[in-house]
Design an enzyme around this catalytic site. Structure first.
Site, PDB file in Angstrom:
ATOM      1  N   ASP A  76       0.810  -1.227   0.000  1.00 11.00           N
ATOM      2  CA  ASP A  76       0.000   0.000   0.000  1.00 11.00           C
ATOM      3  C   ASP A  76       0.839   1.270   0.000  1.00 11.00           C
ATOM      4  OD1 ASP A  76      -2.274  -1.617   0.134  1.00 11.00           O
ATOM      5  OD2 ASP A  76      -2.195  -1.660   2.321  1.00 11.00           O
TER       6      ASP A  76
ATOM      7  N   LYS B 238       1.925   2.122  -5.087  1.00  7.80           N
ATOM      8  CA  LYS B 238       2.472   1.556  -6.327  1.00  7.80           C
ATOM      9  C   LYS B 238       1.548   1.833  -7.504  1.00  7.80           C
ATOM     10  CE  LYS B 238       2.378  -2.492  -4.357  1.00  7.80           C
ATOM     11  NZ  LYS B 238       2.033  -2.130  -2.972  1.00  7.80           N
TER      12      LYS B 238
ATOM     13  N   GLY C 101      -4.625  -4.282  -3.676  1.00  9.95           N
ATOM     14  CA  GLY C 101      -5.610  -3.229  -3.910  1.00  9.95           C
ATOM     15  C   GLY C 101      -4.849  -1.983  -4.274  1.00  9.95           C
ATOM     16  N   HIS C 102      -4.932  -1.586  -5.544  1.00  7.29           N
ATOM     17  CA  HIS C 102      -4.190  -0.424  -6.015  1.00  7.29           C
ATOM     18  C   HIS C 102      -5.187   0.675  -6.387  1.00  7.29           C
ATOM     19  CE1 HIS C 102      -0.757  -3.369  -7.339  1.00  7.29           C
ATOM     20  NE2 HIS C 102      -0.974  -3.369  -6.045  1.00  7.29           N
TER      21      HIS C 102
ATOM     22  N   GLY D 137     -10.828  -3.253   3.557  1.00  7.55           N
ATOM     23  CA  GLY D 137     -11.428  -2.183   4.355  1.00  7.55           C
ATOM     24  C   GLY D 137     -10.921  -2.139   5.792  1.00  7.55           C
TER      25      GLY D 137
ATOM     26  N   THR E  80      -5.834 -11.716   3.586  1.00  7.54           N
ATOM     27  CA  THR E  80      -6.986 -11.045   2.966  1.00  7.54           C
ATOM     28  C   THR E  80      -8.130 -12.026   2.713  1.00  7.54           C
ATOM     29  OG1 THR E  80      -6.055 -11.428   0.769  1.00  7.54           O
ATOM     30  CG2 THR E  80      -5.505  -9.329   1.825  1.00  7.54           C
TER      31      THR E  80
ATOM     32  N   GLY F  90      -0.120  14.109  -3.069  1.00  8.43           N
ATOM     33  CA  GLY F  90      -1.576  13.980  -3.095  1.00  8.43           C
ATOM     34  C   GLY F  90      -1.950  12.756  -3.898  1.00  8.43           C
TER      35      GLY F  90
ATOM     36  N   GLN G  12       1.772  -6.084  -3.212  1.00  9.62           N
ATOM     37  CA  GLN G  12       2.352  -6.175  -1.844  1.00  9.62           C
ATOM     38  C   GLN G  12       3.657  -5.378  -1.717  1.00  9.62           C
ATOM     39  OE1 GLN G  12       1.298  -9.427  -3.476  1.00  9.62           O
ATOM     40  NE2 GLN G  12      -0.625  -8.590  -2.813  1.00  9.62           N
TER      41      GLN G  12
ATOM     42  N   LYS H 288      -0.545   4.252  -8.054  1.00  7.01           N
ATOM     43  CA  LYS H 288      -0.463   5.632  -8.542  1.00  7.01           C
ATOM     44  C   LYS H 288       0.806   5.840  -9.368  1.00  7.01           C
ATOM     45  CE  LYS H 288       0.720  10.162  -7.177  1.00  7.01           C
ATOM     46  NZ  LYS H 288       0.617  11.313  -6.325  1.00  7.01           N
TER      47      LYS H 288
HETATM   48  P1  GDP Z   1      -0.717   0.310  -3.547  1.00  6.78           P
HETATM   49  O1  GDP Z   1      -1.341  -0.934  -3.056  1.00  6.78           O
HETATM   50  O2  GDP Z   1       0.754   0.374  -3.311  1.00  6.78           O
HETATM   51  O3  GDP Z   1      -1.056   0.646  -4.973  1.00  6.78           O
HETATM   52  O4  GDP Z   1      -1.323   1.490  -2.647  1.00  6.78           O
HETATM   53  P2  GDP Z   1      -2.885   1.690  -2.277  1.00  6.78           P
HETATM   54  O5  GDP Z   1      -3.599   2.201  -3.479  1.00  6.78           O
HETATM   55  O6  GDP Z   1      -3.430   0.486  -1.598  1.00  6.78           O
HETATM   56  O7  GDP Z   1      -2.761   2.801  -1.145  1.00  6.78           O
HETATM   57  C1  GDP Z   1      -2.205   4.038  -1.381  1.00  6.78           C
HETATM   58  C2  GDP Z   1      -3.275   5.115  -1.142  1.00  6.78           C
HETATM   59  O8  GDP Z   1      -2.642   6.369  -1.055  1.00  6.78           O
HETATM   60  C3  GDP Z   1      -4.287   5.234  -2.270  1.00  6.78           C
HETATM   61  O9  GDP Z   1      -5.535   5.582  -1.704  1.00  6.78           O
HETATM   62  C4  GDP Z   1      -3.742   6.370  -3.117  1.00  6.78           C
HETATM   63  O10 GDP Z   1      -4.768   7.080  -3.808  1.00  6.78           O
HETATM   64  C5  GDP Z   1      -3.126   7.240  -2.066  1.00  6.78           C
HETATM   65  N1  GDP Z   1      -1.943   7.993  -2.488  1.00  6.78           N
HETATM   66  C6  GDP Z   1      -0.929   7.592  -3.320  1.00  6.78           C
HETATM   67  N2  GDP Z   1       0.034   8.529  -3.361  1.00  6.78           N
HETATM   68  C7  GDP Z   1      -0.363   9.544  -2.547  1.00  6.78           C
HETATM   69  C8  GDP Z   1       0.219  10.775  -2.134  1.00  6.78           C
HETATM   70  O11 GDP Z   1       1.327  11.151  -2.531  1.00  6.78           O
HETATM   71  N3  GDP Z   1      -0.490  11.532  -1.239  1.00  6.78           N
HETATM   72  C9  GDP Z   1      -1.714  11.144  -0.753  1.00  6.78           C
HETATM   73  N4  GDP Z   1      -2.341  11.927   0.117  1.00  6.78           N
HETATM   74  N5  GDP Z   1      -2.290   9.990  -1.126  1.00  6.78           N
HETATM   75  C10 GDP Z   1      -1.624   9.197  -1.991  1.00  6.78           C
HETATM   76  P1  IMO Z   2      -1.028  -4.151  -2.175  1.00  7.10           P
HETATM   77  O1  IMO Z   2      -0.637  -4.710  -3.530  1.00  7.10           O
HETATM   78  C1  IMO Z   2      -0.985  -4.645   2.137  1.00  7.10           C
HETATM   79  C2  IMO Z   2      -1.021  -8.760   3.651  1.00  7.10           C
HETATM   80  C3  IMO Z   2      -2.245  -9.229   4.405  1.00  7.10           C
HETATM   81  C4  IMO Z   2      -1.582 -10.212   5.354  1.00  7.10           C
HETATM   82  C5  IMO Z   2      -0.503 -10.859   4.507  1.00  7.10           C
HETATM   83  C6  IMO Z   2      -0.893 -12.179   3.879  1.00  7.10           C
HETATM   84  O2  IMO Z   2      -2.307  -3.397  -2.188  1.00  7.10           O
HETATM   85  O3  IMO Z   2       0.114  -3.416  -1.561  1.00  7.10           O
HETATM   86  P2  IMO Z   2      -2.483 -12.835   1.858  1.00  7.10           P
HETATM   87  O4  IMO Z   2      -3.951 -12.604   1.637  1.00  7.10           O
HETATM   88  O5  IMO Z   2      -1.632 -12.238   0.796  1.00  7.10           O
HETATM   89  O6  IMO Z   2      -2.165 -14.266   2.114  1.00  7.10           O
HETATM   90  O7  IMO Z   2      -2.153 -12.062   3.241  1.00  7.10           O
HETATM   91  O8  IMO Z   2      -0.219  -9.914   3.472  1.00  7.10           O
HETATM   92  N1  IMO Z   2      -1.290  -8.212   2.307  1.00  7.10           N
HETATM   93  C7  IMO Z   2      -1.226  -6.911   1.994  1.00  7.10           C
HETATM   94  N2  IMO Z   2      -1.018  -5.828   2.775  1.00  7.10           N
HETATM   95  N3  IMO Z   2      -1.156  -4.482   0.820  1.00  7.10           N
HETATM   96  C8  IMO Z   2      -1.337  -5.556   0.010  1.00  7.10           C
HETATM   97  O9  IMO Z   2      -1.362  -5.479  -1.329  1.00  7.10           O
HETATM   98  C9  IMO Z   2      -1.438  -6.844   0.608  1.00  7.10           C
HETATM   99  N4  IMO Z   2      -1.624  -8.086   0.126  1.00  7.10           N
HETATM  100  C10 IMO Z   2      -1.520  -8.917   1.171  1.00  7.10           C
HETATM  101  O10 IMO Z   2      -2.860  -8.159   5.077  1.00  7.10           O
HETATM  102  O11 IMO Z   2      -0.953  -9.526   6.403  1.00  7.10           O
HETATM  103 MG    MG Z   3      -2.880  -1.550  -1.780  1.00  6.97          MG
END
Ligand code: GDP
Ligand code: IMO
Ligand code: MG
Length: 431
Positions: A13, A16, A40-41, A305, A132, A418, A227, A18
């Site tokens: 999270d 990546k 979840g991206h 969530g 998850t 942002g 991840q 973005k």
């Molecule tokens: P990923 O799994 O690595 O793709 O990251 P996620 O999408 O799960 O979580 C990153 C969250 O941060 C998302 O809701 C993005 O919209 C948000 N985000 C990404 N870059 C920025 C940033 O520079 N500033 C802020 N405020 N939010 C960001």
């Molecule tokens: P993105 O791509 C954050 C975590 C789960 C748990 C562990 C194992 O959005 O960054 P799994 O279901 O993969 O067997 O769970 O890994 N986990 C993540 N945490 N971002 C993710 O993906 C994740 N994918 C799995 O919360 O701790």
């Molecule tokens: Mg994510």
């Protein structure tokens, strides 16, 4: 012939999606190489009428850029129901998904994998991983145990049924006799999976060949990890990890590209740290500051969530991620979230059983005992969301970034200020 790997440098999270979306503007292919719909991206795209937000789980982020060919590589585990739902959801919003390519070698997540994931977690009780619940671990276990199902099996119904039958032989015993759950009927599972064969057929491709040919023609390929480094099954905080290799080495295995093709490896790290699920997290802030970061950063999981655990930036894991992935660049995201704090902590090393330790310790036991040694830097109060160059940042924010760069052993090439696509300070180009 640049192939660029994008990899999470923390526990997932990091933003990546973005960053991949951002560089997707100028690339030819975006490939997911491991994981599944545990990812979840979130991508926020500016439109003339405001902002469009997309949450992608299985589809590579390149699906949103009309000139990109998105690829699901052989290293991904695919829940076909989820994939088709995601495709349909995007089509409803006017996104063309017809360019998608799907590796015939990718493994399938079957309904019994999902059931086993949830059941095993319940049985683990206090020792649970906090997965998850999407069937990821059991699907990868079957892959390595050589009883997995692959996308290509959908096109040979008798082989598919045979494989399901042999896989269920032991699983049904476990489910009914150990876990006290219902068993699965092989024919019913096969019929359910076979219903996905026709809808998925248009996407089937020899993805490794297509990608290697594209690289021969000097096309640009981005390999997008799910991840993050600390969730890697080999290099992460085992057993509190996912069941695949998000780290840069996994990009070759999961896409069928050789290591000599990779020209840069871009790590993504938040300006602080978050983690979802169980497991050690030395800089965790289980207090008001942590709660404030969670609220300002909207740190709630895109997939499940769940509230994300939050903490200060950890330079020990940043240096570790730099080493394990051979990072050439780091993108620092969510710097805007730290606006308004009087001071900001950075773990520069750990104290473990009375010793100062600057590298990731050798054993998990030591990592569990690690207490961060912090340096505190002065914060800034000005809104930085409109900054587009380093000189637009207040001095304390600039100093914070410079400090992280020095202490993390990798150059910082961009800074997120942002969620939107253009909310970024670009410093160096990646490829
Ligand atoms: P990923 O799994 O690595 O793709 O990251 P996620 O999408 O799960 O979580 C990153 C969250 O941060 C998302 O809701 C993005 O919209 C948000 N985000 C990404 N870059 C920025 C940033 O520079 N500033 C802020 N405020 N939010 C960001
Ligand atoms: P993105 O791509 C954050 C975590 C789960 C748990 C562990 C194992 O959005 O960054 P799994 O279901 O993969 O067997 O769970 O890994 N986990 C993540 N945490 N971002 C993710 O993906 C994740 N994918 C799995 O919360 O701790
Ligand atoms: Mg994510």
């Amino acid at each position: 012939m640049p192939a660029v790997v994008i990899v999470g440098a923390q526990w997932g999270d990091e933003g990546k999606g973005k960053v991949t979306d951002l560089i997707g503007e100028s690339v030819d292919f975006v490939v997911r190489y491991q994981g599944g719909n545990n990812a979840g991206h979130t991508v926020v795209v500016n439109t003339p009428s405001g902002e469009d937000k997309y949450a992608l789980h299985l589809l590579p982020t390149g699906i949103l850029s009309p000139n990109v060919t998105p690829v699901i590589g052989n290293g991904v585990v695919v829940d076909p129901r989820v994939l088709l739902e995601e495709i349909a959801g995007l089509n409803e919003r006017g996104v063309d998904t017809s360019r998608l390519l799907l590796s015939a070698d990718a493994h399938l997540i079957a309904p019994y994998h999902v059931e086993l994931d949830k059941t095993i977690e319940r049985f683990l009780g206090n020792s649970k991983i906090g997965t998850t619940g999407r069937g990821i671990g059991p699907a990868y276990s079957d892959k390595v145990g050589r009883v997995g199902l692959r996308i290509q099996d959908l096109y040979d119904p008798s082989i598919l049924l045979q494989k399901i039958e042999s896989s269920l032989q032991v699983k049904n015993e476990l489910l009914t006799k150990v876990y006290n759950r219902r068993s699965f009927d092989a024919k019913t599972v096969a019929d359910e999976l076979l219903a996905y064969a026709e809808p998925l057929k248009p996407y089937l491709a020899d993805t490794s060949k297509i990608l290697n040919d594209a690289l021969d023609e000097n096309k640009v390929v981005v390999l997008e990890g799910g991840q993050g480094t600390l969730l890697d099954v080999d290099h992460g905080t085992y057993p509190f990890v996912t069941s695949s290799n998000p780290t840069a080495g996994g990009a070759c295995i999961g896409s069928g590209i050789g290591p000599t093709r990779i020209s840069s490896v871009v790590g993504i790290a938040k300006a602080y740290v978050t983690r979802v699920g169980q497991g050690p997290f030395p800089t965790e802030l289980d207090d008001e500051i942590g709660q404030r970061i969670r609220e300002i950063g909207a740190e709630r999981g895109t997939t499940t969530g769940r509230d994300r655990r939050t903490g200060w930036y950890d330079a020990v894991i940043a240096r570790y991620a730099s080493r394990i992935n051979g990072l050439t660049d780091l993108v620092l995201t969510k710097l805007d979230v730290l606006t308004g704090f009087d001071q900001i902590g950075v773990a520069v090393a750990y104290e473990i059983d009375g010793r100062k330790v600057s590298d990731m310790p050798i054993t998990q036991t030591e990592f569990h005992h690690a207490k961060p040694i912090y340096e505190y830097l002065p914060g800034w109060q000005q809104d930085i969301s409109g900054a587009r160059s380093l000189s637009d940042l207040p001095e304390n924010a600039r100093n914070y970034v410079r400090f992280l760069e020095e202490i993390s052993n990798v150059r910082i090439s961009a800074i997120g200020v942002g969620p939107a696509r253009d909310s970024i300070i670009r410093i160096n180009s990646f490829s």
